[in-house]
Design a protein around this motif. Sequence first.
Motif, PDB file in Angstrom:
ATOM      1  N   LEU A 120       0.878  -1.075  -0.141  1.00 51.58           N
ATOM      2  CA  LEU A 120      -0.140  -0.020  -0.016  1.00 51.58           C
ATOM      3  C   LEU A 120       0.866   1.235   0.184  1.00 51.58           C
ATOM      4  O   LEU A 120       1.886   1.316   0.623  1.00 51.58           O
ATOM      5  CB  LEU A 120      -0.845   0.111   1.307  1.00 51.58           C
ATOM      6  N   ILE A 121       0.503   2.251  -0.709  1.00 51.12           N
ATOM      7  CA  ILE A 121       1.213   3.486  -0.748  1.00 51.12           C
ATOM      8  C   ILE A 121       0.464   4.529   0.133  1.00 51.12           C
ATOM      9  O   ILE A 121      -0.734   4.664  -0.165  1.00 51.12           O
ATOM     10  CB  ILE A 121       1.317   4.026  -2.070  1.00 51.12           C
ATOM     11  N   ILE A 122       1.273   5.065   1.097  1.00 49.49           N
ATOM     12  CA  ILE A 122       0.535   6.098   1.859  1.00 49.49           C
ATOM     13  C   ILE A 122       0.699   7.528   1.598  1.00 49.49           C
ATOM     14  O   ILE A 122       2.123   7.728   1.899  1.00 49.49           O
ATOM     15  CB  ILE A 122       0.620   5.639   3.440  1.00 49.49           C
ATOM     16  N   HIS A 123       0.050   8.121   1.217  1.00 47.20           N
ATOM     17  CA  HIS A 123       0.279   9.668   1.076  1.00 47.20           C
ATOM     18  C   HIS A 123      -0.101  10.515   2.239  1.00 47.20           C
ATOM     19  O   HIS A 123      -1.325  10.369   2.778  1.00 47.20           O
ATOM     20  CB  HIS A 123      -0.463  10.207  -0.112  1.00 47.20           C
ATOM     21  N   ILE A 124       1.020  11.312   2.901  1.00 45.08           N
ATOM     22  CA  ILE A 124       0.489  12.037   3.778  1.00 45.08           C
ATOM     23  C   ILE A 124      -0.426  13.289   3.102  1.00 45.08           C
ATOM     24  O   ILE A 124       0.398  14.016   2.140  1.00 45.08           O
ATOM     25  CB  ILE A 124       1.511  12.823   4.578  1.00 45.08           C
ATOM     26  N   GLY A 125      -1.455  13.736   3.370  1.00 47.52           N
ATOM     27  CA  GLY A 125      -2.241  14.721   2.589  1.00 47.52           C
ATOM     28  C   GLY A 125      -1.972  16.094   3.562  1.00 47.52           C
ATOM     29  O   GLY A 125      -1.025  16.344   4.121  1.00 47.52           O
ATOM     30  N   ASP A 126      -2.795  17.035   2.895  1.00 42.90           N
ATOM     31  CA  ASP A 126      -2.723  18.472   3.645  1.00 42.90           C
ATOM     32  C   ASP A 126      -2.856  18.254   5.258  1.00 42.90           C
ATOM     33  O   ASP A 126      -3.929  17.730   5.685  1.00 42.90           O
ATOM     34  CB  ASP A 126      -3.703  19.278   3.170  1.00 42.90           C
ATOM     35  N   GLN A 127      -2.006  18.512   5.999  1.00 40.71           N
ATOM     36  CA  GLN A 127      -2.122  18.285   7.218  1.00 40.71           C
ATOM     37  C   GLN A 127      -2.369  19.372   8.124  1.00 40.71           C
ATOM     38  O   GLN A 127      -1.686  20.083   9.082  1.00 40.71           O
ATOM     39  CB  GLN A 127      -0.380  17.593   7.543  1.00 40.71           C
ATOM     40  N   VAL A 128      -3.515  19.940   7.906  1.00 41.40           N
ATOM     41  CA  VAL A 128      -4.224  21.112   8.610  1.00 41.40           C
ATOM     42  C   VAL A 128      -4.154  20.657  10.137  1.00 41.40           C
ATOM     43  O   VAL A 128      -3.701  21.402  10.915  1.00 41.40           O
ATOM     44  CB  VAL A 128      -5.584  21.591   8.163  1.00 41.40           C
ATOM     45  N   LEU A 129      -4.666  19.326  10.499  1.00 39.34           N
ATOM     46  CA  LEU A 129      -4.629  19.041  11.811  1.00 39.34           C
ATOM     47  C   LEU A 129      -3.341  19.128  12.636  1.00 39.34           C
ATOM     48  O   LEU A 129      -3.337  19.302  13.805  1.00 39.34           O
ATOM     49  CB  LEU A 129      -5.337  17.755  11.900  1.00 39.34           C
TER      50      LEU A 129
END
Length: 196
Positions: A120-129
Amino acid sequence: MLMHFNNKSSVYPNRSGYKPEVNEQYAQSLIPVADNLLGLLSSGLGLEDGDIKQGLGGEDLVYMLKINYYPPCPCPELALGVAPHTDMSSITILVPNEVQGLQVFKDDVWYDVAYIPNALIIHIGDQVLSNGKYESVFHRTTVNKDKTRMSWPMFLEPPAEFEVGPIPKLISEDNPPKYKTKKFKDYVYCKLNKLP
Ligand code: OGA
Ligand code: NI
């Protein structure tokens, strides 16, 4: 929990052997994986395991499976499958077929993401939190001259009406908020229209 399937039956020629119910099973089986990852990201910030999921809407978190279909392109050097971007999801869990195409940008270079069967490829998305503590990955896809590429990303994102912003526990005088708190739909609108 809401699950969206954006699966256009037209991209599934009968002979391909792809079946919509398999997508559904796949999406269902990813949910515990997704929740586990969110827990790990949470503890990585020194938070309670459930804090990130809670900040994304808790049980209303949207698990959106998208299916990308990139037909062969006669001039692959002149075209891209997807233009460079960061995902607006918190994280994205993606499986591609074996046709090379995904690239990530690091230190001014585009790198091919190696195809590893069953990975599985995991992208970190826009990390507002996380208030930007986890950096989103800038990525794009290329197209292939002869082969069709497909990918199945699952985007983990808050419901449209849910307000997202840096998790208050992470904010301090030394770590002021880098993002405004706003409804996720407004975040999407502002990003797409390049508004603050
Ligand atoms: C996307 C995306 C990459 C891929 O859909 O946001 O980046 O490998 N897809 O298809
Ligand atoms: Ni993407």
